[in-house]
Motif scaffolding. Sequence first.
Motif, mmCIF file in Angstrom:
data_model
loop_
_atom_site.group_PDB
_atom_site.id
_atom_site.type_symbol
_atom_site.label_atom_id
_atom_site.label_comp_id
_atom_site.label_asym_id
_atom_site.label_seq_id
_atom_site.Cartn_x
_atom_site.Cartn_y
_atom_site.Cartn_z
ATOM 1 N N ASP A 63 -20.123 28.578 -15.326
ATOM 2 C CA ASP A 63 -19.286 29.588 -15.983
ATOM 3 C C ASP A 63 -17.866 29.038 -16.095
ATOM 4 O OD1 ASP A 63 -18.963 32.503 -16.831
ATOM 5 O OD2 ASP A 63 -17.352 32.239 -15.364
ATOM 6 N N PHE A 64 -17.305 29.091 -17.301
ATOM 7 C CA PHE A 64 -15.931 28.645 -17.535
ATOM 8 C C PHE A 64 -15.217 29.752 -18.284
ATOM 9 C CE2 PHE A 64 -12.666 26.507 -20.116
ATOM 10 C CZ PHE A 64 -11.943 25.881 -19.116
ATOM 11 N N LYS A 65 -14.369 30.493 -17.578
ATOM 12 C CA LYS A 65 -13.611 31.602 -18.158
ATOM 13 C C LYS A 65 -14.512 32.585 -18.907
ATOM 14 C CE LYS A 65 -9.303 29.081 -18.359
ATOM 15 N NZ LYS A 65 -8.102 28.758 -19.091
ATOM 16 N N GLY A 66 -15.632 32.917 -18.265
ATOM 17 C CA GLY A 66 -16.545 33.903 -18.839
ATOM 18 C C GLY A 66 -17.511 33.356 -19.873
ATOM 19 N N LYS A 67 -17.509 32.064 -20.093
ATOM 20 C CA LYS A 67 -18.411 31.432 -21.068
ATOM 21 C C LYS A 67 -19.338 30.466 -20.351
ATOM 22 C CE LYS A 67 -16.234 33.362 -24.474
ATOM 23 N NZ LYS A 67 -16.756 34.529 -25.101
#
Length: 80
Positions: A63-67
Amino acid sequence: MKPAGFLCKIDKLGRVVIPKPLRTKYDLHTDDTIELFTEPDAIVLKKYGMSCIFCQSSEELADFKGKTVCRNCLNELKKA
């Protein structure tokens, strides 16, 4: 796209039944989630599976900033 050889009707509630041979071929089961995509002249159904938003890989996801991003793309983001 090539024809699948099936004709399906839309019922009064807007539902379409995916024929059993196609559900079997694409490993679709009751309660599976499918995604709908649109093209200028088509609606495309795809079995939903978590994948990287950049390269569509389904391996080593994070997960990277909600993505959802794969490890390779995440490393590229860190370099940028």
